[in-house]
Write a protein that holds these residues in place. Structure first.
Motif, PDB file in Angstrom:
ATOM      1  N   LEU A  29      52.938  -8.412  37.869  1.00 34.58           N
ATOM      2  CA  LEU A  29      52.023  -7.648  38.710  1.00 34.58           C
ATOM      3  C   LEU A  29      51.767  -8.441  39.984  1.00 34.58           C
ATOM      4  N   VAL A  31      49.685  -8.957  43.164  1.00 37.34           N
ATOM      5  CA  VAL A  31      48.372  -8.623  43.723  1.00 37.34           C
ATOM      6  C   VAL A  31      48.314  -9.276  45.098  1.00 37.34           C
ATOM      7  N   LEU A  36      48.253  -3.516  44.707  1.00 35.36           N
ATOM      8  CA  LEU A  36      48.858  -3.854  43.424  1.00 35.36           C
ATOM      9  C   LEU A  36      50.264  -3.255  43.368  1.00 35.36           C
ATOM     10  N   GLN A 323      38.475  -7.789  42.755  1.00 37.91           N
ATOM     11  CA  GLN A 323      39.924  -7.586  42.834  1.00 37.91           C
ATOM     12  C   GLN A 323      40.589  -7.892  41.499  1.00 37.91           C
ATOM     13  N   ALA A 327      42.746  -5.580  38.941  1.00 34.56           N
ATOM     14  CA  ALA A 327      44.096  -5.982  38.552  1.00 34.56           C
ATOM     15  C   ALA A 327      44.240  -6.006  37.032  1.00 34.56           C
ATOM     16  N   HIS A 330      44.281  -2.525  35.627  1.00 37.71           N
ATOM     17  CA  HIS A 330      45.603  -1.957  35.876  1.00 37.71           C
ATOM     18  C   HIS A 330      46.610  -2.496  34.854  1.00 37.71           C
ATOM     19  N   SER A 345      51.778 -12.599  36.783  1.00 41.44           N
ATOM     20  CA  SER A 345      51.206 -12.016  37.995  1.00 41.44           C
ATOM     21  C   SER A 345      51.475 -12.965  39.153  1.00 41.44           C
TER      22      SER A 345
END
Length: 352
Positions: A29, A31, A36, A323, A327, A330, A345
């Protein structure tokens, strides 16, 4: 700042008990500021820039989980019983701090015998752990551990399955060199030789540092006011060469991107005194939570962390609490795999 601020609901089915193969096929992921993006670790060459520098932790995980038998003499004769030992960290006065199951009946002076002729004597004992002194040290100790021990899988994996031979490879980075960790720098597990070669070919540099990750990394935060939490200490080293490489990248305008929270904590420790990374060696108990002023980190590659953990607080400090809440929500919705054997991530603050 309350502990509940760093809580979230995580379905148990998202806790990874094995890594994906090949290593860079793990999901990642990205960020970046408020954006995202669902990608994979193998996409890193398209996400990094020429002149960026990845900081890698080259610690090597030792097979710190040992099964043996405790031996002592009593009025009724010799006593022998099965005991499980998990090594935590070497001690300045000699020997190793360790956890034991069961701990209650162990007494100072008792001997614990493991396979291959490795033995340990209980030198000291507290309510929570003990100090063991082994019958060999140096290279002999490392060889004996390889024969007698198994990988010390994190508690959330060990609760689901026992370690096996596959973990000897899975729970070790491809650039592990310096033995001493009892937990892996898990974000680094996603790299293989081919991905590193691709990054080098496009002009992404790498620097190796050493932080021996201790079992304390899994200890829960028990205080409601997180600012009063006391971090465990871990031994680390930033060599003069590593410090010079980081300084050269900074001077040329490149980004410093630690791979894993362990590498980040180490270089931020080494930068506390002057604001830039200096050669450094010793123990660090740096605790990074929202409000922390980063001196040298521009972005971070890391796995997904436990609710209410110090590592979740660290990523919130870098990216902002709201944030990271978005994240992680998600990641749960998209069914990313969590924790040591899970997905990754890439966290890039809007200023990077």
């Amino acid at each position: 700042m309350k502990l509940d601020d760093f809580d979230f609901d995580l379905p148990e089915t998202l806790i990874a008990t094995r890594p994906v193969r090949p290593r860079p096929s793990a999901r990642m992921l990205v960020v970046e500021g408020n954006v995202l993006r669902d990608q994979h670790v193998c996409d890193l060459p398209g996400l990094l820039r020429k002149g960026d520098r990845l900081v890698l932790n080259n610690t090597r995980v030792i097979p710190a989980r040992l099964i043996g038998n405790r031996h002592r003499n009593s009025a009724q004769g010799p006593v022998s019983a099965k005991i499980e030992i998990t090594l935590m960290e070497p001690q300045a006065q000699g020997g190793w701090r360790a956890l034991a199951k069961p701990l209650r009946k162990l007494m100072p002076g008792e001997e614990i015998r493991f396979k291959g002729g490795l033995t340990a004597t209980v030198a000291e004992k507290s309510d929570s752990d003990l100090r063991l002194v082994f019958n060999v040290d140096g290279a002999g100790f490392e060889a004996a551990l390889l024969a007698a021990g198994t990988m010390p899988l994190p508690p959330y994996i060990a609760a689901k399955r026992a370690p096996d031979a596959q973990d000897n490879d899975d729970y070790q980075t491809v650039f592990a060199r310096t033995p001493g960790a009892v937990a892996a720098p898990t974000a680094s597990l996603h790299f293989d030789a081919d991905l590193l070669a691709q990054l080098a070919a496009m002009g992404v540099d790498t620097t190796e540092v050493t932080l021996h990750v201790g079992a304390g990394t899994f200890l829960p935060v028990k205080v409601e006011d997180v600012t009063t939490h006391k971090m465990h200490a871990e031994w680390g080293e930033v060599t003069p060469r590593a410090a010079a490489e980081i300084a050269a990248t900074r001077a040329a305008g490149g980004r410093i991107i630690p791979v894993g929270t362990t590498a980040l904590r180490l270089i931020e420790s080494a930068a506390r005194a002057t604001g830039k990374v200096e050669p450094w060696i010793g123990e660090t108990d740096i605790f990074i939570y929202p409000g922390f002023q980063f001196k040298t980190t521009d972005a971070l590659m890391t796995n997904f962390h436990l609710p209410k953990s110090t590592l979740l607080m660290l990523v919130a400090a870098l990216m902002g609490q709201e944030q990271m809440k978005q994240a992680y929500a998600h990641a749960v919705t998209k069914e990313y795999r969590f924790f040591s054997y899970g997905d990754a991530s890439l966290l890039i603050p809007s200023t990077a």
